[in-house]
Design an enzyme around this catalytic site. Structure first.
Site, PDB file in Angstrom:
ATOM      1  N   LYS A  41      -9.217  10.440   6.963  1.00 56.69           N
ATOM      2  CA  LYS A  41      -7.843  10.473   7.485  1.00 56.69           C
ATOM      3  C   LYS A  41      -6.949   9.526   6.682  1.00 56.69           C
ATOM      4  O   LYS A  41      -7.443   8.654   5.949  1.00 56.69           O
ATOM      5  CB  LYS A  41      -7.859  10.078   8.960  1.00 56.69           C
ATOM      6  CG  LYS A  41      -8.386   8.684   9.235  1.00 56.69           C
ATOM      7  CD  LYS A  41      -8.716   8.490  10.717  1.00 56.69           C
ATOM      8  CE  LYS A  41      -9.244   7.077  10.978  1.00 56.69           C
ATOM      9  NZ  LYS A  41      -9.758   6.931  12.346  1.00 56.69           N
ATOM     10  N   TYR A 261      12.885 -17.022  -1.725  1.00 54.34           N
ATOM     11  CA  TYR A 261      13.810 -16.922  -0.596  1.00 54.34           C
ATOM     12  C   TYR A 261      13.556 -18.026   0.425  1.00 54.34           C
ATOM     13  O   TYR A 261      12.398 -18.326   0.748  1.00 54.34           O
ATOM     14  CB  TYR A 261      13.652 -15.572   0.103  1.00 54.34           C
ATOM     15  CG  TYR A 261      14.212 -14.406  -0.662  1.00 54.34           C
ATOM     16  CD1 TYR A 261      15.505 -14.433  -1.185  1.00 54.34           C
ATOM     17  CD2 TYR A 261      13.450 -13.255  -0.852  1.00 54.34           C
ATOM     18  CE1 TYR A 261      16.013 -13.336  -1.877  1.00 54.34           C
ATOM     19  CE2 TYR A 261      13.949 -12.165  -1.538  1.00 54.34           C
ATOM     20  CZ  TYR A 261      15.232 -12.205  -2.046  1.00 54.34           C
ATOM     21  OH  TYR A 261      15.731 -11.138  -2.724  1.00 54.34           O
TER      22      TYR A 261
HETATM   23  C1  LIG Z   1     -11.017   6.363  12.347  1.00 54.28           C
HETATM   24  C2  LIG Z   1     -12.114   6.867  13.175  1.00 54.28           C
HETATM   25  C3  LIG Z   1     -13.438   6.824  12.707  1.00 54.28           C
HETATM   26  C4  LIG Z   1     -13.834   6.060  11.471  1.00 54.28           C
HETATM   27  O1  LIG Z   1     -13.846   4.675  11.780  1.00 54.28           O
HETATM   28  P1  LIG Z   1     -14.308   3.579  10.727  1.00 54.28           P
HETATM   29  O2  LIG Z   1     -14.315   2.319  11.511  1.00 54.28           O
HETATM   30  O3  LIG Z   1     -13.296   3.586   9.644  1.00 54.28           O
HETATM   31  O4  LIG Z   1     -15.647   3.973  10.236  1.00 54.28           O
HETATM   32  C5  LIG Z   1     -14.420   7.474  13.453  1.00 54.28           C
HETATM   33  N1  LIG Z   1     -14.109   8.092  14.622  1.00 54.28           N
HETATM   34  C6  LIG Z   1     -12.856   8.110  15.123  1.00 54.28           C
HETATM   35  C7  LIG Z   1     -12.592   8.793  16.413  1.00 54.28           C
HETATM   36  C8  LIG Z   1     -11.824   7.498  14.428  1.00 54.28           C
HETATM   37  O5  LIG Z   1     -10.580   7.493  14.940  1.00 54.28           O
END
Ligand SMILES: *Cc1c(COP(=O)(O)O)cnc(C)c1O
Length: 375
Positions: A41, A261
């Site tokens: 994702k 800054y």
């Molecule tokens: C993002 C996500 C994962 C992966 O998690 P990691 O900690 O990056 O391995 C797995 N299952 C769900 C439902 C997620 O939202």
């Protein structure tokens, strides 16, 4: 391999696809006979789904999880033969899009189940899906009463081709946390109400909790990208990402001169300063600013660690290189993430986690993917 920065680039993100593939294989070996999927994702955690997905497929990965319908469409094109699950589930009205892309939504409420089942009846065929059930995270997932309703409406289940039942852990980074066992028990009780299905509970940290958490499939994301979030032992993976940015200028300050800054940092001695073309627009968080009396982020220049001093601005950081032996020149590269500079350390200093460091890497740096061929 010497790194050549194109003359118009401010910096470069290198993604080592060989390391990515080795990480996937190491995790797959650890969880066998369970299947090791990959969570890709958010553009593969900011590292480039277009390169990451084909490399993982060549390494042997057969199942991919994305979040959104848009990401799912992309993943389907990149991996035509793989299984693609969309973790955000079914958006109202999006069923035809998911059907066209041959993507299975991870259904997480009765409303989503009904809408997907209705699309299935409309098409006169069963549609693939995963079911997410809540086991104590209280994020996405069918609640217990929804599961009970679902099993009392067999016409709903009959419309679906359910491939997986899954849930997600809240405290998996801490193996001593009592929530892990509680969620596992809740997952087992709740899925027992449903028809028998392949099951999945663990992501990167959950798979480190031992085989009782592996079930039929694990869903790592962060660990594939070299992330180390599990607290009690290292996850068997190596870093995948290196980030370097260009030194634009070296200047000399007198004691008492201030930097950046709001003049938050004053030199207490004659100081050499490197101005580096990376800022918060590139994912170098403003929370990494250094000030007099407050340590900020660290980079390496010429292989030596050097502190960020003064405010991080949109396009630039200022680095105290007084203690770096040897000359630093305009055009040299400062390493922001690399050997000795982990995404976790940067996240800690910035008050966040390595996940956010990765997904915020900006789009101005050029990206180079190395390796990743057939294994
Ligand atoms: C993002 C996500 C994962 C992966 O998690 P990691 O900690 O990056 O391995 C797995 N299952 C769900 C439902 C997620 O939202």
């Amino acid at each position: 391999m010497p790194l050549k920065l194109p003359p118009d680039a401010t910096g470069i993100i290198t993604v080592d696809l060989d390391a990515l593939q080795a990480n996937w294989r190491a995790l797959a070996e650890r969880v066998a006979p369970a299947e090791c999927a990959a969570v890709v994702k958010a553009d593969a955690y900011g590292l480039g789904a277009a390169e990451v997905i084909p490399a993982l497929e060549l390494a042997g990965c057969r199942t991919f999880f994305v979040a959104t319908p848009e990401e799912a469409r992309g993943a389907r094109l990149l991996a035509p033969k793989a299984r693609v699950f969309a973790l955000d589930g079914l958006f109202p009205g999006a069923a035809p899009l998911l059907v066209a892309a041959d993507v299975a939504p991870v259904l997480a409420s009765l409303a989503e189940v009904r809408e997907w089942a209705s699309e299935a009846r409309h098409l006169s065929r069963r549609l693939p899906a995963a079911l997410q059930i809540d086991s104590g995270l209280n994020r996405l997932g069918l609640a217990l009463d929804e599961i009970k309703t679902l099993v009392n409406e067999p016409n709903l289940l009959d419309a679906l081709d359910l491939r997986l039942v899954m849930s997600h852990l809240a405290c998996a980074d801490d193996p001593a946390h009592p929530h892990n066992a509680k969620q596992r028990t809740a997952f087992n009780r709740r899925r027992a109400l449903l028809p028998a299905l392949p099951a999945s509970l663990a992501a990167s940290d959950g798979l480190m909790l031992g085989s009782a958490f592996h079930y039929d499939l694990v869903r790592p994301g962060y660990a594939l990208y070299g992330g180390q979030a599990f607290r009690s032992e290292p996850t068997p993976v190596s870093p995948v990402v290196t980030v370097k940015a260009r030194v634009l200028q070296v200047r000399t300050l007198r004691a008492g001169d201030s930097v950046g800054y709001s003049a938050t940092w004053q030199a207490t001695r004659p100081t050499r300063l490197a101005i580096v073309a990376a800022g918060y627009a590139d994912g170098f968080a403003r929370a990494l600013s250094g000030a007099s009396g407050r340590k900020g982020g660290v980079v390496t220049i010429g292989g030596q660690k050097a502190p960020v001093v003064g405010r991080v601005s949109m396009d630039l950081i200022t680095v105290d290189i007084t203690d770096v032996p040897g000359e630093v020149h305009r055009g040299d590269l400062a390493t922001l993430i690399g050997p000795g500079l982990t995404i976790e350390a940067m996240g800690r200093t910035a008050g966040t986690i390595g996940y956010e460091v990765l997904t915020r890497l900006g789009t101005r740096f050029v990206r180079r993917h190395t390796g990743g061929g057939a294994c």
